[in-house]
Write an enzyme that holds these catalytic residues in place. Structure first.
Site, PDB file in Angstrom:
ATOM      1  CG  PHE A 151      -1.894  -1.074   1.108  1.00  0.00           C
ATOM      2  CD1 PHE A 151      -2.866  -1.080   0.297  1.00  0.00           C
ATOM      3  CD2 PHE A 151      -1.747  -2.308   2.251  1.00  0.00           C
ATOM      4  CE1 PHE A 151      -3.921  -2.241   0.350  1.00  0.00           C
ATOM      5  CE2 PHE A 151      -2.766  -3.036   2.280  1.00  0.00           C
ATOM      6  CZ  PHE A 151      -3.748  -3.084   1.386  1.00  0.00           C
ATOM      7  N   PRO A 152       1.006   1.964  -1.065  1.00  0.00           N
ATOM      8  CG  PRO A 152       0.723   2.828  -3.223  1.00  0.00           C
ATOM      9  CD  PRO A 152       0.357   1.894  -2.394  1.00  0.00           C
ATOM     10  CB  CYS A 153       1.342   4.937   2.866  1.00  0.00           C
ATOM     11  SG  CYS A 153       2.745   4.212   3.647  1.00  0.00           S
ATOM     12  CG  HIS A 154       6.164   5.744  -0.707  1.00  0.00           C
ATOM     13  ND1 HIS A 154       5.425   4.385  -0.840  1.00  0.00           N
ATOM     14  CD2 HIS A 154       6.399   5.826  -2.075  1.00  0.00           C
ATOM     15  CE1 HIS A 154       5.665   3.980  -2.114  1.00  0.00           C
ATOM     16  NE2 HIS A 154       6.342   5.162  -2.830  1.00  0.00           N
TER      17      HIS A 154
END
Length: 160
Positions: A120-123
């Site tokens: 989950f690409p929260c960056h």
DNA sequence: ATCCTCATTGCAC
DNA sequence: GTGCAATGAGGAT
């Protein structure tokens, strides 16, 4: 709590990426964490090879099998993020909040509890005026320089 | 069950 | 500028 998890380790320029997977069949990843320390790498497996490819810019999507608690608002926000913000793109807490019919604050909370960063690409979720934050840990007590990791990942993807 | 914590934003004054 | 409401879930007690 953390019963039967095996830890795989991939090193990168600024530290180590820890991948927690269960040992049953099929093997699934349950958590990913970042550490500022350089740890010894573990033998290659499905999880480490995908992470390494991502770090070498030959892979844009992490899609190995994962397990996380779904059905919650936080999970919904993470799923929406994963399906709408692809490699090299970014969004803001406010934008993602509108998409998920909640408030930016809650999006921040969901990111802070993300058990599977990179998957989950929260960056790729930044503040409107600033980069926002980055905890980089789902559950542990290690303190890391989260912002350093966020910048590293955004730089890797060319989003600077 | 209650309290605290955690990566935000926009609008009112 | 400052103040504040909106508002999920987990962990500690």
């Amino acid at each position: 709590m953390m019963h039967n998890l095996e830890i795989s380790i991939v090193k990168c320029e600024i530290g180590s990426i820890l991948i927690y997977s269960n040992t049953s069949n099929p093997r699934v990843c349950e958590r990913i964490e970042f550490l500022d320390d350089m740890l010894e790498e573990t033998p290659e497996n499905l999880f480490t090879s995908q992470i390494r490819e991502y770090l070498e810019s030959s892979r844009r999507v992490i899609d190995f099998p994962v397990k996380y608690k779904n059905g919650s608002k936080f999970a919904y926000i993470l799923e929406k993020l994963r399906e709408t913000v692809s490699y090299g793109r970014i969004t803001t807490y406010g934008e993602l909040a509108r998409l998920c019919q909640t408030t930016p604050r809650v999006v921040g909370f969901a990111m802070a509890y993300n058990p599977l960063p990179l998957y989950f690409p929260c960056h790729r979720v930044v503040g409107k005026q600033s980069l926002g934050g980055f905890a980089g840990r789902a559950n542990n007590i290690q303190k890391i320089d989260g912002l350093k990791w966020k910048k590293y990942l955004l730089d890797l993807e060319g989003s600077i």
